[in-house]
Scaffold this motif. Sequence first.
Motif, PDB file in Angstrom:
ATOM      1  N   GLY A   6       0.805  -1.216   0.000  1.00 38.96           N
ATOM      2  CA  GLY A   6       0.000   0.000   0.000  1.00 38.96           C
ATOM      3  C   GLY A   6       0.832   1.256   0.000  1.00 38.96           C
ATOM      4  O   GLY A   6       0.393   2.313  -0.484  1.00 38.96           O
ATOM      5  N   ASN A   7       2.057   1.181   0.533  1.00 38.23           N
ATOM      6  CA  ASN A   7       2.931   2.357   0.577  1.00 38.23           C
ATOM      7  C   ASN A   7       3.418   2.771  -0.805  1.00 38.23           C
ATOM      8  O   ASN A   7       3.938   3.875  -0.981  1.00 38.23           O
ATOM      9  CB  ASN A   7       4.133   2.078   1.477  1.00 38.23           C
ATOM     10  N   ALA A   8       3.252   1.869  -1.791  1.00 37.60           N
ATOM     11  CA  ALA A   8       3.700   2.175  -3.148  1.00 37.60           C
ATOM     12  C   ALA A   8       2.568   2.671  -4.037  1.00 37.60           C
ATOM     13  O   ALA A   8       2.793   2.950  -5.215  1.00 37.60           O
ATOM     14  CB  ALA A   8       4.336   0.929  -3.773  1.00 37.60           C
ATOM     15  N   MET A   9       1.356   2.798  -3.493  1.00 36.79           N
ATOM     16  CA  MET A   9       0.231   3.272  -4.292  1.00 36.79           C
ATOM     17  C   MET A   9       0.478   4.671  -4.811  1.00 36.79           C
ATOM     18  O   MET A   9       0.956   5.540  -4.079  1.00 36.79           O
ATOM     19  CB  MET A   9      -1.048   3.296  -3.448  1.00 36.79           C
ATOM     20  N   ARG A  10       0.141   4.895  -6.059  1.00 33.78           N
ATOM     21  CA  ARG A  10       0.249   6.222  -6.639  1.00 33.78           C
ATOM     22  C   ARG A  10      -0.936   7.071  -6.202  1.00 33.78           C
ATOM     23  O   ARG A  10      -2.060   6.584  -6.101  1.00 33.78           O
ATOM     24  CB  ARG A  10       0.277   6.130  -8.169  1.00 33.78           C
ATOM     25  N   GLY A  11      -0.694   8.342  -5.916  1.00 35.44           N
ATOM     26  CA  GLY A  11      -1.777   9.244  -5.583  1.00 35.44           C
ATOM     27  C   GLY A  11      -1.964   9.410  -4.083  1.00 35.44           C
ATOM     28  O   GLY A  11      -1.111   9.049  -3.274  1.00 35.44           O
TER      29      GLY A  11
END
Length: 274
Positions: free
Chosen positions: A200-205
């Motif tokens: 989840g820490n790599a989600m864009r936005g």
Amino acid sequence: MKDEMEPANEFFSKPPAKLEWTVRNLVEQGTFVVLGGEPKTSKTWAALEVCLSVASGTDCFNNFEFTTFRKQKPVFMFLLEDNASNVQARLTALSAGKGICEATLQGLPLWLRCRKPLCLTEQAEDIVKAVLHHHEETELREGLVLIDPLRNAHREDENDSTKMKAVLEACLHIRDETGYTLLVNHHFKKMKKNEEESPGNAMRGTSSLYGAVDGIIGMRKIENDTRNEWSNNVACQVKAGPQSEPFGLRLRVKDGAETGRAIHADWEVSGIFG
């Protein structure tokens, strides 16, 4: 509001509902799940595999850990980037890898919409109506809705939490009104190795997307030089229950000599790649 408050003696008078799976250890039933990765991680292939597995009642990635319990469920697919020929070829190739013949494939509870505009903030209710129109009149509503990719399904700035609020509310409306699982394909930034267990820490936005979802499937691309082969490390997060340990996932695709399109696709699940 006071009429909506429930006293403790009523709240705890019945046990929590049993956790149900759309795909065991991967996607909980009736939840909002993001499947994501950086470009060229084969995440659309993975999304199509989840959809095909749910509609056919077969094991996802052809691995029993990710079983659908042999139960077919209706699937509605909103594919906003790929054209119909590409989607058809990929689903046919994935079916071949599962041993599903063409006649069986044509009879699956699948509905597809390819490369047509979609705006979640304006058309969420249309999606709900489309699902319920094709669904049996029963209190038990189980199935899957795919939107691929999220960025093509709205007009807002993904980094603005206020503007994205309406988009996320539309997603939750689809989940809650249909009772289906909503699977959304989303782009991630390049995931570092130490982020694999917290995709989840790599989600864009905006981080509000991370807060809104019930589950995450994150794919980190592993470089290789083999044509028509993609390798990823996959990490899952299921907020309400157990989840699989991170695992390696390899996809091998065979193209047809005449059509030039995919005709056979195989998955291999393994330990994570180094």
